[in-house]
Design a protein around this motif. Structure first.
Motif, PDB file in Angstrom:
ATOM      1  N   VAL B 173       0.851  -1.171   0.000  1.00  0.00           N
ATOM      2  CA  VAL B 173       0.000   0.000   0.000  1.00  0.00           C
ATOM      3  C   VAL B 173       0.890   1.224   0.000  1.00  0.00           C
ATOM      4  O   VAL B 173       1.757   1.357   0.860  1.00  0.00           O
ATOM      5  CB  VAL B 173      -0.908   0.023   1.250  1.00  0.00           C
ATOM      6  N   ASN B 174       0.699   2.100  -0.970  1.00  0.00           N
ATOM      7  CA  ASN B 174       1.515   3.297  -1.153  1.00  0.00           C
ATOM      8  C   ASN B 174       3.013   3.011  -1.077  1.00  0.00           C
ATOM      9  O   ASN B 174       3.725   3.622  -0.294  1.00  0.00           O
ATOM     10  CB  ASN B 174       1.151   4.356  -0.096  1.00  0.00           C
ATOM     11  N   LEU B 180      11.526   2.414   0.173  1.00  0.00           N
ATOM     12  CA  LEU B 180      10.719   1.310   0.677  1.00  0.00           C
ATOM     13  C   LEU B 180       9.817   1.706   1.836  1.00  0.00           C
ATOM     14  O   LEU B 180       9.746   1.009   2.838  1.00  0.00           O
ATOM     15  CB  LEU B 180      11.598   0.125   1.093  1.00  0.00           C
ATOM     16  N   THR B 181       9.168   2.867   1.730  1.00  0.00           N
ATOM     17  CA  THR B 181       8.172   3.193   2.754  1.00  0.00           C
ATOM     18  C   THR B 181       6.808   2.712   2.266  1.00  0.00           C
ATOM     19  O   THR B 181       6.622   2.411   1.094  1.00  0.00           O
ATOM     20  CB  THR B 181       8.108   4.696   3.013  1.00  0.00           C
ATOM     21  N   ARG B 206       5.853   0.855   7.359  1.00  0.00           N
ATOM     22  CA  ARG B 206       7.056   1.688   7.334  1.00  0.00           C
ATOM     23  C   ARG B 206       6.657   3.092   6.923  1.00  0.00           C
ATOM     24  O   ARG B 206       6.768   3.434   5.760  1.00  0.00           O
ATOM     25  CB  ARG B 206       8.067   1.146   6.325  1.00  0.00           C
ATOM     26  N   PRO B 207       6.201   3.906   7.868  1.00  0.00           N
ATOM     27  CA  PRO B 207       5.816   5.262   7.443  1.00  0.00           C
ATOM     28  C   PRO B 207       7.010   6.127   7.050  1.00  0.00           C
ATOM     29  O   PRO B 207       6.883   6.987   6.202  1.00  0.00           O
ATOM     30  CB  PRO B 207       5.098   5.829   8.675  1.00  0.00           C
ATOM     31  N   GLU B 213       7.159  -1.307  11.776  1.00  0.00           N
ATOM     32  CA  GLU B 213       6.450  -2.074  12.794  1.00  0.00           C
ATOM     33  C   GLU B 213       5.889  -3.313  12.128  1.00  0.00           C
ATOM     34  O   GLU B 213       5.274  -3.231  11.072  1.00  0.00           O
ATOM     35  CB  GLU B 213       5.316  -1.201  13.344  1.00  0.00           C
ATOM     36  N   LEU B 214       6.090  -4.439  12.738  1.00  0.00           N
ATOM     37  CA  LEU B 214       5.665  -5.709  12.146  1.00  0.00           C
ATOM     38  C   LEU B 214       4.617  -6.344  13.045  1.00  0.00           C
ATOM     39  O   LEU B 214       4.835  -6.496  14.249  1.00  0.00           O
ATOM     40  CB  LEU B 214       6.871  -6.641  12.017  1.00  0.00           C
TER      41      LEU B 214
END
Lengths: 73, 356
Positions: B173-174, B180-181, B206-207, B213-214
């Motif tokens: 998503v995005n 790689l964000t 990954r903002p 955060e996983l």
């Protein structure tokens, strides 16, 4: 009442301290380059017409244009 | 680098395998083990468990949480062609307590491998979907939501692979290729026995390039042998559990139960939902009871093949409030009866002789 000298010094300090407002960025994230914005704008305006064009040219009995607009035809 | 070696028949003994060097010997041993493993796996005859998104598909179709509405609603669908499916939809919604009056225009074009859908709002928000199916079980999907306000745009890319007894699904998503964000979701569901499948779903957010955060979710699905009932469970180690049970009581009646339990240190909450769906000849009726004190019902009654009438009602007993919705769905076809006949015949011929 501060002397003229003091007033001048204060004015100079305030002038230096006044941060120039940064040029307003027209992008919100570093990812939104002008190429991405152009692609988004093109997709935004052209997606539905593209589907309608593909559907019109490839559907089996070729429908006439009036059938798209009027729900009764 | 080993010289290229032709793959060895898994049933010939390894002593007769031609080997010019130890390197090619090990790759040929590996490929023979791989061949025997995939042959054993194919002989197990495990069914494909479906994707992780469709884990609770039957429960979502029985419960009316996705179908209930309030206020007035009118949907006019006009299908221009059946064989490459091409439909245009106008939707009007008015008088809702929760949503503003809206108009939505949608167009769908679908062939066997390609699915295109687009919709535009009265505000100018466009949502777009493309699905492309490849021949070997891969499906590529892309979805975008574009709005007039900048910064609210969304792009989701998805790749779905249906193996013989497993399903692998990757979503982004995005995403932004250089740093790689974005949000990345990977899910894998595997049939262990003919009735039982289990899998995981991993969500990586990954903002910014430095924060990530996983979250992992563990899934299990049990289907009965005669496919009359399905039980699923989704568990997040942080303490969130969602368990569902669906049963087909008869060919006209479905029943589903759903439990959502949150047991984190910060919040403890649980909601249980029981619902039933009655599929009658000209109508579909769904009824649902909630542990938050809500009783809801949805009726879809078809009067003629082109006209259907919808009624939705919900009463919240604890808050003493009610929501009622009334709608009509008109499906007209731009084809004359002869053209419709021709299209039905073409579809039947295509079904009898499927393309290679």
């Amino acid at each position: 009442m501060p002397s003229e000298d003091t007033k001048e010094r204060i004015a100079k300090v305030v002038d230096v301290g006044r941060v120039r407002a940064p040029v307003a960025l027209e992008r919100t994230t570093p990812h939104e380059t002008s190429a991405i914005l152009l692609a988004q704008t093109i997709l935004h305006y052209a997606w539905i017409p593209m589907i309608i064009y593909v559907g019109f040219t490839r559907s089996n009995p070729q429908p006439s244009l009036i059938k798209l607009i009027s729900p009764l035809a | 680098m080993a010289s290229p070696v032709s793959p060895i028949n898994p049933y010939t003994p390894l002593s007769t395998a031609p080997s010019s060097s130890t390197n090619s010997n090990s790759t040929s041993v590996f490929s023979s083990y791989l061949g025997r493993f995939s042959k054993w796996r194919a002989e197990l005859g495990l069914p494909n468990p479906g994707s992780v998104e469709n884990l609770q598909k039957e429960v979502k179709a029985t419960h009316l949480t996705n179908y209930a509405f309030d206020g007035g609603r009118a949907d006019l669908t006009k299908s221009m062609s059946m064989n490459p499916l091409f439909q245009v939809t106008h939707s009007f919604a008015l008088g809702s307590q929760t949503m503003a009056p809206s108009y939505n225009f949608g167009a769908i074009y679908a062939t066997e491998n390609v699915f295109l859908q687009g919709g535009v709002d009265h505000d100018g928000n466009v949502n777009a979907r493309v699905n492309q199916g490849w021949s070997n079980g891969h499906v590529s999907k892309a979805q975008a939501q574009l709005s007039q306000t900048p910064g609210h745009n969304l792009l989701q890319l998805e790749q779905d692979y249906n193996g013989q007894d497993f399903n692998l699904n990757l979503k982004a998503v995005n995403p932004w290729p250089t740093d790689l964000t974005g949000i990345f979701v990977g899910s894998y569901l595997q049939s262990i026995t003919k009735n039982f499948a289990c899998g995981t779903e991993w969500v990586l957010q990954r903002p910014t390039p430095s924060t990530s955060e996983l979250v992992a979710t563990y899934l299990a699905k049990y289907t009965s042998t005669d496919k009359s009932w399905i039980a699923t469970a989704q568990l997040q180690p942080a303490g969130i559990l969602q368990a569902t049970y669906w049963q087909k009581l008869s060919e006209k009646v479905d029943f589903a139960a759903d439990l959502q339990l949150v047991a984190t240190p910060m919040r403890r909450d649980a909601v249980a939902t029981l619902g039933a769906k009655y599929d009658l000849r000209l109508s579909t009726f769904r009824a649902q009871l909630d542990s938050t004190g809500k009783v809801s019902a949805l009726l879809e009654q078809r009067f003629t093949p082109t006209f259907a009438f919808l009624m939705s009602g919900e009463i919240d007993h604890f808050k003493n409030s009610a929501k009622v919705g009334v709608g009509v769905m008109i499906e007209s076809s731009a084809l004359s009866p002869e053209e419709m006949e021709m299209q039905m015949q073409q579809m039947q011929m295509q079904q009898l002789s499927p393309p290679q």
